[in-house]
Design a protein around this motif. Structure first.
Motif, mmCIF file in Angstrom:
data_model
loop_
_atom_site.group_PDB
_atom_site.id
_atom_site.type_symbol
_atom_site.label_atom_id
_atom_site.label_comp_id
_atom_site.label_asym_id
_atom_site.label_seq_id
_atom_site.Cartn_x
_atom_site.Cartn_y
_atom_site.Cartn_z
ATOM 1 N N GLY A 30 0.795 -1.214 0.000
ATOM 2 C CA GLY A 30 0.000 0.000 0.000
ATOM 3 C C GLY A 30 0.832 1.272 0.000
ATOM 4 N N ILE A 31 2.154 1.132 -0.115
ATOM 5 C CA ILE A 31 3.057 2.291 -0.079
ATOM 6 C C ILE A 31 3.769 2.439 -1.408
ATOM 7 C CG2 ILE A 31 5.116 3.219 1.072
ATOM 8 C CD1 ILE A 31 4.063 1.532 3.566
ATOM 9 N N MET B 215 -7.194 -8.444 6.957
ATOM 10 C CA MET B 215 -6.448 -7.201 7.163
ATOM 11 C C MET B 215 -7.119 -6.005 6.487
ATOM 12 S SD MET B 215 -3.834 -8.034 8.998
ATOM 13 C CE MET B 215 -2.449 -6.911 8.815
ATOM 14 N N PRO C 289 -7.455 -3.190 3.278
ATOM 15 C CA PRO C 289 -6.429 -2.304 2.714
ATOM 16 C C PRO C 289 -5.695 -1.505 3.793
ATOM 17 C CG PRO C 289 -8.638 -1.521 2.152
ATOM 18 C CD PRO C 289 -8.804 -2.864 2.761
ATOM 19 N N ASP C 290 -6.409 -1.028 4.794
ATOM 20 C CA ASP C 290 -5.744 -0.241 5.838
ATOM 21 C C ASP C 290 -4.837 -1.116 6.693
ATOM 22 O OD1 ASP C 290 -8.705 1.822 6.409
ATOM 23 O OD2 ASP C 290 -7.101 1.935 4.914
ATOM 24 N N ARG D 263 -1.540 -1.874 4.885
ATOM 25 C CA ARG D 263 -0.659 -0.705 4.884
ATOM 26 C C ARG D 263 -0.065 -0.504 6.274
ATOM 27 N NH1 ARG D 263 -1.380 4.900 4.997
ATOM 28 N NH2 ARG D 263 0.265 5.970 3.835
ATOM 29 N N ALA D 264 -0.894 -0.680 7.285
ATOM 30 C CA ALA D 264 -0.385 -0.536 8.656
ATOM 31 C C ALA D 264 0.680 -1.578 8.940
ATOM 32 C CB ALA D 264 -1.538 -0.665 9.650
ATOM 33 N N ALA D 265 0.477 -2.794 8.435
ATOM 34 C CA ALA D 265 1.451 -3.862 8.652
ATOM 35 C C ALA D 265 2.825 -3.442 8.144
ATOM 36 C CB ALA D 265 0.995 -5.154 7.966
ATOM 37 N N SER D 266 2.875 -2.881 6.954
ATOM 38 C CA SER D 266 4.168 -2.456 6.400
ATOM 39 C C SER D 266 4.770 -1.318 7.219
ATOM 40 C CB SER D 266 4.002 -2.008 4.947
ATOM 41 O OG SER D 266 3.866 -3.136 4.108
ATOM 42 N N ARG D 267 3.941 -0.365 7.594
ATOM 43 C CA ARG D 267 4.458 0.780 8.349
ATOM 44 C C ARG D 267 5.032 0.319 9.686
ATOM 45 N NH1 ARG D 267 2.185 5.893 7.024
ATOM 46 N NH2 ARG D 267 1.041 6.242 8.961
ATOM 47 N N LEU D 268 4.343 -0.598 10.330
ATOM 48 C CA LEU D 268 4.809 -1.062 11.635
ATOM 49 C C LEU D 268 5.991 -2.019 11.490
ATOM 50 C CD1 LEU D 268 1.290 -1.444 13.240
ATOM 51 C CD2 LEU D 268 3.003 0.312 13.737
ATOM 52 N N GLU E 128 5.963 -6.955 11.740
ATOM 53 C CA GLU E 128 5.072 -6.045 12.448
ATOM 54 C C GLU E 128 4.310 -6.725 13.582
ATOM 55 O OE1 GLU E 128 4.640 -7.395 9.564
ATOM 56 O OE2 GLU E 128 2.562 -8.095 9.368
ATOM 57 N N LEU F 282 -1.806 -6.863 14.949
ATOM 58 C CA LEU F 282 -0.908 -5.706 15.035
ATOM 59 C C LEU F 282 -0.953 -5.192 16.463
ATOM 60 C CD1 LEU F 282 -2.002 -3.904 11.722
ATOM 61 C CD2 LEU F 282 -0.022 -5.391 12.067
ATOM 62 N N PHE G 167 9.535 6.508 5.665
ATOM 63 C CA PHE G 167 9.620 6.204 4.239
ATOM 64 C C PHE G 167 10.210 7.365 3.437
ATOM 65 C CE2 PHE G 167 7.494 2.182 4.462
ATOM 66 C CZ PHE G 167 6.750 2.269 5.628
ATOM 67 N N PHE H 23 3.053 5.283 -3.824
ATOM 68 C CA PHE H 23 1.632 5.126 -4.133
ATOM 69 C C PHE H 23 0.870 5.878 -3.057
ATOM 70 C CE2 PHE H 23 -2.304 3.432 -5.375
ATOM 71 C CZ PHE H 23 -2.962 2.903 -4.273
ATOM 72 N N LEU I 12 -5.414 1.058 -1.371
ATOM 73 C CA LEU I 12 -5.568 -0.179 -2.134
ATOM 74 C C LEU I 12 -7.054 -0.495 -2.297
ATOM 75 C CD1 LEU I 12 -2.822 -2.424 -0.474
ATOM 76 C CD2 LEU I 12 -2.756 -1.433 -2.771
#
Lengths: 134, 485, 443
Positions: free
Chosen positions: B257-258, B346, B348-349, B352-357, B432, C4, C27, C36, C40
């Motif tokens: 998502g990034i 998960m 979409p949010d 994205r949170a998973a990657s950020r964390l 994460e 999480l 980032f 992006f 999504l």
């Protein structure tokens, strides 16, 4: 690992920059890996040797030596035809570690050019290269 | 050592299967026969294999005890770099066991497995959306097979253009499967050195690309945990000379998502469902390695492909330019199902949170260890951080020895000695799903190990001291392989 | 979100340590033209309960027994899986662990796989088995590439009676290599026609499958002699591992490399995957084997333990010179197979295999007596090729409406066998079910 001073380098042999040694024996030459090479490689677990009769150019790969976590290629110090290989090395690769200049020899070749041996490094020349960090 | 990592109970020894049991025992409920006996001609048959006979309880005790010798994600932190050892959700296991899926035969006529086909169709759309590419195959059984599939697509593409090319550019930080997969397709791998900042330099790539370059394989972020900032320019350089850009998506967990690889120049990308998408590693498999491609490469994808026709789904082989099949059936459906469930859980949010964390966790660990371990690069990382063993040179303690000592503290060691360009590399990817407390525990443990390396090296050299086996002789195992009992 | 664990306090504290204000700052190194910025386009997150409902509904749209009678084999087989296997395989220490590169942490997996290798080798009658591959088809492709490596020759001959999908996978793997693939036809009996195999000094391997795709049991001994006379290796494949509970093993008949599918050994069909590629060879070819191998050794106190070994064949060390690119094995599936074989035991596996054979013969005879044609005269294991009165394809379609999947129509795979089908019977088929099939076929 050994310190450079501890590396064994028999005076009567010749050496290649790729860490092989050569001993002329009549019209053949015996080839193996130096004490420095076997020390760096660690416990050797397997050696793959060429077939008898194969012709190998100078600098070409004539064998591979495996430790648990790596594979190293051995480069022919002088061009020639393989006349004999050290068969016991297949079942007992530890010979290469224990006796790199004796029972741990690798191949015997018939050199294309017998004078090529004299163009290789002396023990002193090889030691200088090791010290120079090459 | 921390009180909370004490041991309780007993871990029992357990012999090999054939050291148990007794002839005549059986752990299987043999169904009675309701048909006449009909023996085969004796020249075709034999006594059967020499398998040990065990009762049910012996089988259960055997494997229960074996399991207690394993350390998995459910046991504790396993921060292996580029493996993404994230938590494996249990609802996914439950769903994979649903009878409708578990018992389904892959060759049912297409009107009968509509549930499975719909799931695969939707998963393809999800992965296309996540990667920014257009078409997906779910067939490859693992990341490495996804890479092979990708290389075969590159091969088919160049064949369709009338000229086969011979070389693939591969960064020096690449995973070993990259050159192996390229070589399986007959390509010569050309190594591309990374720059002093740990990323690829466009000028270097330009110097290596020529008319024989079929493409380049890029992992982004790379195995040093760094984003390949110049990827757009590198992609342009390769494209300009008619090559393709293959993305190794093993590190996708940093950029869900990034970043969309398809939008930054990648033509073909494989994903590892057992990494980014939470399906379990299983001690070494099964995984799954779907491949996503740009629209004009879709025609080369393996068959069969899931297509929609008259609001029904079917498997079609009607793709004449396809590279063919890479697996007997449609893919590791059981694994696909788990990834599908994860994506739906998960949203979409959440992704994205998973990657950020994940990136936060890695940077936190890096920050807290960089004064005792030498960071390979003096800059923030993405989802994984890499250290070298430079700080430990004076102590004579190696990365391997530190890794073994970490076991005594109750952690699976990180990845070691990879990537090769970092001396004594230590690659840490927390993911994460780890709490701050668990990260702090790991950091504290590693700091203790580093301290011990300086003050009490013997205890590090002798590690591990608390495991059931200690420093197995891998040399003997390789010199005299004993592969069957 | 329950996977999480970070609270807002955690995030703030950690950002503080890293010296950043917001998560976005992590980032900064990503150039603007790579980012992006949207969201999504995926379905919103589902609760566990909604997910269960949704996937449960999909699972209901699947034709499985007992509502349906499915007589399908062709590489994927319905066998009873003991509850113990599912239960033991669910232990998360097995499921959630990584590849055992750090052996001290994973002796459970390592001993489990060593045991699998041993049982698999015994089943196939061979000296060394690998830790497993993706499936029978890729195992066969790897076996043939291995034969090419060992012999230095460039041609491979494959029987037409090998599973069509397996031959397709071999073709895919061989496509970029330049090695030649030749096809050996089969006889009226359903067996491979070796007399049609041309001698060639460039032949690396002869490959066949036994029982073959038609269920017929091949004469592996004769095949081995034929192959060896020409200096080629015999690669013997299989799709139904249970057959070797009863049939002579390929190793005992002279096969040099054995490669096949182990899904029958305690692994659910699961719409085709994951499965279990089994591969075995003679000890002298050990170093040419692709894939992982677990070996026994001792630790520094002399205690027995297990490690991954002969790793120098593999991609992470030899990279482009590796025996294969394979990284994973289907470890959990291999473990399931070992658990299954351990549950059955030597006595049990022969009994179960015999039961499979008896049941298939029962249906075969009943269909023959009812006027169906049994296409091949050779002995079969649990599959056979059949023709129905009035045509197979038409009757097959009618039976689908009666919730009976009467095997696999063959016209798409073997044009010469159009209007025939491949029927499979295992221990899971009751006599009533089989009688019903016969009634419906001849109605």
């Amino acid at each position: 690992m050994k310190k450079i001073e501890e590396i064994q380098l028999p005076e009567e042999l010749r050496y290649s920059p790729d860490h092989e040694w050569v001993r002329p024996e009549g019209d053949l030459a015996r080839v193996g890996l130096t004490d420095y090479a076997q020390d760096q490689l660690g416990d050797i677990v397997y050696v793959e040797l060429p077939s008898i009769g194969a012709h190998i150019a100078q600098g070409a790969v004539f064998a591979t030596v495996e430790s648990v976590k790596s594979v190293s290629e051995c480069f022919m110090p002088l061009a020639g035809e393989v006349a004999a290989v050290n068969v016991p090395l297949a079942d007992n690769p530890v010979l290469l570690n224990q006796s790199p200049y004796g029972d741990g020899w690798m191949v015997m070749v018939k050199p294309d050019d017998p004078s090529a041996v004299s163009q290789l490094l002396t023990a002193a020349g090889y030691l200088a290269r090791l010290k120079g960090g090459v | 050592m921390s009180e909370s990592l004490g041991t309780t109970g007993l871990i029992l020894n357990e012999p090999l299967l054939w050291e148990r049991g007794k002839k005549g025992r059986c752990g299987f409920s043999m169904p009675p026969s309701d048909v006449p006996q009909n023996p085969l001609p004796t020249e075709l048959t034999d006594y059967g294999p020499d398998l040990p006979d065990l009762s049910e309880i012996e089988v259960v005790r055997h494997y229960t005890r074996l399991s207690t010798w394993n350390f998995g994600v459910d046991t504790g932190l396993s921060p292996l770099g580029s493996c993404t050892m994230k938590y494996n959700p249990k609802i996914n296991e439950k769903l994979a066991g649903l009878r409708g899926f578990a018992a389904a035969h892959p060759l049912l006529p297409s009107e009968f497995p509509q549930g499975a086909l719909r799931l695969m169709f939707d998963l393809e759309r999800f992965l296309a959306e996540i990667t920014g590419l257009d078409a997906v195959t779910l067939q490859p059984a693992a990341g490495a097979q996804g890479e092979l599939t990708g290389m075969l697509i590159v091969h088919a593409y160049h064949r369709s253009r009338g000229k086969q090319r011979t070389k693939i550019l591969i960064p020096d930080t690449a995973h070993g499967t990259n050159p192996a997969s390229a070589a399986l397709c007959g390509y010569v791998p050309i190594p591309v050195p990374s720059g002093p900042d740990g990323i690829l330099i466009p000028k270097v790539v330009a110097g290596l690309v020529d008319g024989e370059t079929a493409g380049i394989m890029i992992t982004n972020p790379n195995t040093l945990g760094l984003f390949e900032e110049n990827i757009r320019e590198i992609a342009r350089i390769v494209h300009d000379l008619g090559g393709l850009v293959y993305g190794d998506g093993a590190n996708m967990n940093a950029v869900l998502g990034i970043v969309k690889p398809g939008a930054i120049g990648v033509d073909i990308l494989h994903l590892n469902l057992h990494k980014t998408f939470s399906t379990p590693h299983g001690g070494g498999g099964p995984g799954a390695g779907p491949v996503a491609v740009r629209k004009d490469l879709a025609r080369f994808l393996p068959v069969p492909r899931v297509v929609e026709r008259n609001r029904m789904y079917e498997l079609s082989e009607d793709f004449p330019e396809s590279i063919g099949r890479v697996l007997a059936f449609h893919g590791h459906f059981g694994v696909l199902l788990r990834a599908y469930a994860y994506i739906l859980s998960m949203g979409p949010d959440g992704l994205r949170a998973a990657s950020r964390l994940a990136v936060l966790n890695a940077n936190y660990v890096r920050e807290k260890l960089k004064d005792v371990l030498h960071p390979a690069f003096d800059r923030p990382c993405m989802h994984e951080c890499v250290f070298s063993d430079r700080n430990q040179q004076g102590t004579g303690i190696t990365t391997l020895e530190m890794a073994k000592r970490l076991m005594d503290y109750g952690y699976h060691p990180p990845t070691i000695y990879f990537p090769h360009i970092v001396h004594g590399a230590i690659m840490i990817e927390p993911t994460e799903t780890e709490t701050k407390e668990d990260l702090d525990g790991f950091i504290e443990a590693f700091r203790s190990v580093v301290r011990e390396a300086g003050e009490n090296p013997g205890v590090v050299r002798e590690a591990p001291s608390r495991c059931t086996v200690k420093r197995l002789d891998e040399t003997a195992a390789a010199r005299n392989p004993c592969l069957t009992g | 979100m329950r996977y999480l664990p970070h609270t807002d306090e955690d995030i703030a504290a950690m950002l503080g340590v890293v010296g950043l204000k917001e998560l976005d700052d992590l980032f900064a190194a990503i150039p603007g033209n790579c980012r992006f910025e949207g969201a999504l386009q995926l379905p919103e997150a589902m609760s566990e309960w909604a997910l269960e409902g949704h996937v449960g509904r999909l699972a209901c749209r699947m034709a499985v027994s007992p509502e349906y009678s499915v007589f399908l084999g062709a590489g994927s087989y319905d066998h009873y899986i003991p509850a113990t296997v599912s239960h033991l395989l669910g232990r998360s220490e097995f499921v959630t662990s990584y590849t055992p590169y750090q052996p001290e942490m994973l002796q459970g997996t390592l001993q489990g796989i060593y045991e699998y290798q041993t049982l698999a080798a015994r089943l196939m009658g061979m000296e060394v088995a690998t830790a497993s591959h993706y499936d029978g088809a890729t195992a066969l492709a790897e076996a043939l590439l291995m034969a090419v490596r060992i012999s230095g020759r460039k041609e491979v001959a494959l029987s037409r009676a090998i599973h069509p999908h397996y031959r397709q996978v071999v073709r895919t793997y061989f496509a970029p290599t330049g090695y030649e693939l030749r096809e050996i036809p089969y006889l009226e009996t359903g067996l491979t026609d070796f007399d049609r195999l041309e001698e060639s000094p460039d032949l690396a391997a002869v490959a066949l499958q036994s029982p073959n795709f038609f269920g017929c049991i091949e004469n592996l001994q004769a095949a081995a002699e034929r192959a060896h006379t020409g200096g080629a290796l015999l690669v013997s494949g299989f799709t139904e591992a249970l057959a070797f509970g009863l049939l002579k093993s390929p190793g005992s008949q002279g096969a040099d490399i054995v490669a096949g599918e182990g899904q029958s050994l305690g692994i659910p069909r699961s719409f085709g995957g994951p499965a279990l590629g089994m591969l075995a060879s003679r000890k002298k070819h050990m170093r040419s084997l692709p894939g992982r191998l677990v070996g026994q050794t001792k630790d520094r106190d002399g205690k027995r333990g297990f490690v991954l070994t002969l790793a120098t064949r593999e991609q992470h060390i030899r990279r482009e010179k590796a025996t294969s690119n394979i990284c994973s094995n289907n470890s959990l599936c291999a473990l399931a197979a070992a658990m299954y074989m351990a549950s059955l035991g030597g006595t049990g596996i022969r009994q179960l295999a015999s039961l499979n054979h008896d049941k298939a013969e029962y249906l075969k005879n009943a269909l023959r007596d009812a006027g169906c044609s049994i296409r091949f005269s050779s002995p079969t294991f649990n599959e056979f090729v059949v023709g129905f009165p009035g045509g197979f394809d038409a009757r097959y379609r009618r039976l689908l409406d009666r919730k009976i999947v009467a095997g696999l129509p063959l016209s798409a795979y073997y044009p010469e066998l159009a209007d025939h089908g491949l029927i499979c019977v295992t221990e899971t088929c009751s006599r009533e079910e089989m009688d019903r099939l016969v009634r419906e076929v001849t109605a």
